[in-house]
Scaffold this active site. Structure first.
Site, PDB file in Angstrom:
ATOM      1  N   GLU A 231      17.357  10.981   6.464  1.00 59.94           N
ATOM      2  CA  GLU A 231      18.074  10.466   7.243  1.00 59.94           C
ATOM      3  C   GLU A 231      18.070  10.970   8.708  1.00 59.94           C
ATOM      4  O   GLU A 231      18.038  12.047   8.854  1.00 59.94           O
ATOM      5  CB  GLU A 231      19.474  10.320   6.759  1.00 59.94           C
ATOM      6  CG  GLU A 231      20.450   9.755   7.657  1.00 59.94           C
ATOM      7  CD  GLU A 231      22.014   9.688   7.130  1.00 59.94           C
ATOM      8  OE1 GLU A 231      22.105   9.192   5.911  1.00 59.94           O
ATOM      9  OE2 GLU A 231      23.047  10.026   7.546  1.00 59.94           O
TER      10      GLU A 231
ATOM     11  N   ASP B 185      33.896   3.638  10.618  1.00 60.37           N
ATOM     12  CA  ASP B 185      35.210   4.066  10.831  1.00 60.37           C
ATOM     13  C   ASP B 185      35.315   3.449  12.289  1.00 60.37           C
ATOM     14  O   ASP B 185      34.587   3.347  13.151  1.00 60.37           O
ATOM     15  CB  ASP B 185      35.303   5.560  10.728  1.00 60.37           C
ATOM     16  CG  ASP B 185      35.203   6.154   9.604  1.00 60.37           C
ATOM     17  OD1 ASP B 185      36.089   5.719   8.814  1.00 60.37           O
ATOM     18  OD2 ASP B 185      34.306   7.055   9.305  1.00 60.37           O
TER      19      ASP B 185
ATOM     20  N   SER C  22      14.335  10.482   0.207  1.00 56.20           N
ATOM     21  CA  SER C  22      14.662   9.741   1.480  1.00 56.20           C
ATOM     22  C   SER C  22      15.290  10.668   2.489  1.00 56.20           C
ATOM     23  O   SER C  22      15.818  11.748   2.210  1.00 56.20           O
ATOM     24  CB  SER C  22      15.402   8.572   1.164  1.00 56.20           C
ATOM     25  OG  SER C  22      16.851   8.847   0.380  1.00 56.20           O
TER      26      SER C  22
ATOM     27  N   HIS D  28      18.582  12.474  -1.209  1.00 50.03           N
ATOM     28  CA  HIS D  28      18.309  11.850   0.262  1.00 50.03           C
ATOM     29  C   HIS D  28      18.799  13.097   1.251  1.00 50.03           C
ATOM     30  O   HIS D  28      20.172  13.833   1.144  1.00 50.03           O
ATOM     31  CB  HIS D  28      19.414  10.696   0.438  1.00 50.03           C
ATOM     32  CG  HIS D  28      19.741   9.969   1.731  1.00 50.03           C
ATOM     33  ND1 HIS D  28      18.975   9.044   2.091  1.00 50.03           N
ATOM     34  CD2 HIS D  28      20.613  10.576   2.568  1.00 50.03           C
ATOM     35  CE1 HIS D  28      19.450   8.967   3.413  1.00 50.03           C
ATOM     36  NE2 HIS D  28      20.403   9.719   3.756  1.00 50.03           N
TER      37      HIS D  28
HETATM   38  P1  FAD Z   1      34.204   1.569   1.854  1.00 52.31           P
HETATM   39  O1  FAD Z   1      33.481   1.432   0.485  1.00 52.31           O
HETATM   40  O2  FAD Z   1      34.847  -0.133   2.304  1.00 52.31           O
HETATM   41  O3  FAD Z   1      35.533   2.097   1.539  1.00 52.31           O
HETATM   42  C1  FAD Z   1      36.343   2.823   2.533  1.00 52.31           C
HETATM   43  C2  FAD Z   1      37.713   3.003   1.910  1.00 52.31           C
HETATM   44  O4  FAD Z   1      38.227   1.793   1.538  1.00 52.31           O
HETATM   45  C3  FAD Z   1      37.737   3.853   0.625  1.00 52.31           C
HETATM   46  O5  FAD Z   1      38.834   4.660   0.831  1.00 52.31           O
HETATM   47  C4  FAD Z   1      37.603   2.887  -0.598  1.00 52.31           C
HETATM   48  O6  FAD Z   1      38.381   3.572  -1.805  1.00 52.31           O
HETATM   49  C5  FAD Z   1      38.739   1.994   0.113  1.00 52.31           C
HETATM   50  N1  FAD Z   1      38.493   0.506  -0.611  1.00 52.31           N
HETATM   51  C6  FAD Z   1      37.262  -0.027  -0.631  1.00 52.31           C
HETATM   52  N2  FAD Z   1      37.249  -1.235  -1.038  1.00 52.31           N
HETATM   53  C7  FAD Z   1      38.496  -1.416  -1.319  1.00 52.31           C
HETATM   54  C8  FAD Z   1      39.388  -2.353  -2.033  1.00 52.31           C
HETATM   55  N3  FAD Z   1      38.755  -3.638  -2.191  1.00 52.31           N
HETATM   56  N4  FAD Z   1      40.642  -2.361  -2.219  1.00 52.31           N
HETATM   57  C9  FAD Z   1      41.234  -0.932  -1.652  1.00 52.31           C
HETATM   58  N5  FAD Z   1      40.591   0.004  -1.071  1.00 52.31           N
HETATM   59  C10 FAD Z   1      39.094  -0.385  -1.045  1.00 52.31           C
HETATM   60  N6  FAD Z   1      29.427   6.168   9.318  1.00 52.31           N
HETATM   61  C11 FAD Z   1      28.972   5.686  10.561  1.00 52.31           C
HETATM   62  O7  FAD Z   1      29.790   5.359  11.086  1.00 52.31           O
HETATM   63  N7  FAD Z   1      27.686   5.556  10.615  1.00 52.31           N
HETATM   64  C12 FAD Z   1      26.779   5.956   9.827  1.00 52.31           C
HETATM   65  O8  FAD Z   1      25.516   5.713   9.802  1.00 52.31           O
HETATM   66  C13 FAD Z   1      27.189   6.175   8.549  1.00 52.31           C
HETATM   67  N8  FAD Z   1      26.346   6.701   7.739  1.00 52.31           N
HETATM   68  C14 FAD Z   1      26.843   7.046   6.248  1.00 52.31           C
HETATM   69  C15 FAD Z   1      25.860   7.316   5.244  1.00 52.31           C
HETATM   70  C16 FAD Z   1      26.492   7.634   3.784  1.00 52.31           C
HETATM   71  C17 FAD Z   1      25.260   7.993   2.866  1.00 52.31           C
HETATM   72  C18 FAD Z   1      27.825   7.916   3.744  1.00 52.31           C
HETATM   73  C19 FAD Z   1      28.271   8.234   2.360  1.00 52.31           C
HETATM   74  C20 FAD Z   1      28.784   7.523   4.829  1.00 52.31           C
HETATM   75  C21 FAD Z   1      28.102   7.203   6.073  1.00 52.31           C
HETATM   76  N9  FAD Z   1      29.310   6.879   7.250  1.00 52.31           N
HETATM   77  C22 FAD Z   1      28.850   6.309   8.350  1.00 52.31           C
HETATM   78  C23 FAD Z   1      30.549   7.147   6.923  1.00 52.31           C
HETATM   79  C24 FAD Z   1      31.298   5.851   6.509  1.00 52.31           C
HETATM   80  O9  FAD Z   1      31.154   4.904   7.350  1.00 52.31           O
HETATM   81  C25 FAD Z   1      32.688   6.252   6.374  1.00 52.31           C
HETATM   82  O10 FAD Z   1      32.887   7.240   5.322  1.00 52.31           O
HETATM   83  C26 FAD Z   1      33.723   5.044   6.251  1.00 52.31           C
HETATM   84  O11 FAD Z   1      35.079   5.768   6.186  1.00 52.31           O
HETATM   85  C27 FAD Z   1      33.737   4.303   4.756  1.00 52.31           C
HETATM   86  O12 FAD Z   1      32.433   3.512   4.639  1.00 52.31           O
HETATM   87  P2  FAD Z   1      32.323   2.950   3.351  1.00 52.31           P
HETATM   88  O13 FAD Z   1      30.975   2.080   3.383  1.00 52.31           O
HETATM   89  O14 FAD Z   1      31.944   3.957   2.262  1.00 52.31           O
HETATM   90  O15 FAD Z   1      33.360   2.213   2.915  1.00 52.31           O
END
Ligand code: FAD
Length: 282
Positions: free
Chosen positions: A13, A104, A11, A263
């Protein structure tokens, strides 16, 4: 005679272009990369100030080109109502896959701006509740731990929660240390996570940008790599040649030891990904 292609899920990006010239260039880049037969092409959202409409516009272009397009979709600061409306728009556009993220907050926003979704797992759960199995859901994974997490264990448990909420597949943050990836996969599987965890691969085409970006996302750049990259100075030809060797070796090891696919973070460029895939026999 047709050459046999190495078969692994691939895939790609992209990020939404900011100008008409950027859009034109990206169309040409995609056209070159479609020859690799990607399973889907995802488009980032929010990063670098991109809007959801810019993301959707690029995904629509990908769909119109006969490929599967997947918007990245982040929930931080959003309301249930706004997410519901966005999901309806995705459906109408013919989208069948979403990369669901927390995202973020832009700097300057306080915790009060978090919105109704705290974590990506809340978004995944909501998408499933609202739309059943309509969308395939990808989520992010962090073999070297998400930088805001309390501990690797806490982050792993958070990842497992996201998977339980309904994710179909995961894409990792970029990494250069395959041991971190394999350990993460082993530990996730030990917790009962059965979905594919696909390595996110960043081609190396420059040195200062990659070193800076790695620092922001908490990715380790092994000392030997950092020293070599720094030693090349402005010699971009040497940086690119080194980058291709290192990333090819990383991908080879990942695929030969069981990674379910790759990816590529294309950065809207085709040359490095095409050459990496050529070397990988794709
Ligand atoms: P989560 O999975 O919600 O995790 C965020 C934090 O919260 C982590 O530290 C986790 O340990 C903690 N956490 C999660 N659930 C819980 C819980 N129940 N209790 C306590 N702590 C918890 N950013 C962008 O702005 N735009 C993009 O297009 C983008 N694309 C991305 C693509 C990929 C493949 C990746 C890996 C990251 C991408 N990001 C993007 C970055 C991402 O938005 C950031 O890393 C963000 O800080 C975390 O997103 P997440 O979905 O992993 O969050």
């Amino acid at each position: 005679m047709t050459e046999s292609r190495r078969d692994f899920a691939l895939s790609l990006e992209f990020f939404p272009p900011k100008t008409p010239e950027g859009a034109q260039k990206l169309t040409a880049v995609r056209d070159q990369l479609y020859g690799l037969q990607p399973e889907f092409c995802s488009v980032t959202y929010g990063a670098g100030g991109s809007t959801q409409s810019g993301t959707l516009q690029t995904v629509r272009a990908i769909l119109a080109e006969g490929q599967q397009g997947a918007p990245h979709f982040s929930c931080i600061g959003a309301s249930r109502e706004s997410i519901r409306a966005q999901l309806a728009e995705f459906r109408e556009a013919g989208i069948r896959r979403i990369v669901a993220l927390r995202g973020d907050l832009p700097s300057g926003f306080g915790a009060g701006a978090l919105g109704e979704f705290r974590y990506a797992s809340d978004l995944v759960r909501f998408i499933r509740e609202e739309t059943g199995r309509h969308f395939a859901i990808e989520v992010g994974a962090y073999p070297e731990m998400h930088p805001q997490s309390r501990s690797p264990r806490a982050d792993l448990l958070a990842f497992a929660t996201k998977v339980e909420a309904g994710a179909d597949s995961a894409i990792t943050q970029m990494f250069f240390n395959p041991d971190a990836y394999f350990r993460f996969v082993d530990e996730a599987q030990a917790l009962g996570v059965g979905i594919p965890i696909v390595p996110g691969i960043m081609p190396i085409t420059n040195s200062s940008g990659i070193l800076r970006f790695a620092d922001t996302c908490g990715t380790e750049v092994p000392r030997w790599m950092r020293l070599r990259l720094e030693s090349f100075g402005d010699d971009t030809a040497s940086i690119k040649a080194f980058g291709l060797d290192v990333i090819t070796a990383l991908c080879e090891r990942l695929l030969s030891q069981g990674a379910p696919g790759l990816h590529f973070y294309t950065m809207n460029q085709s040359a490095a990904v095409l050459e990496l895939c050529r070397r990988l026999g794709r």
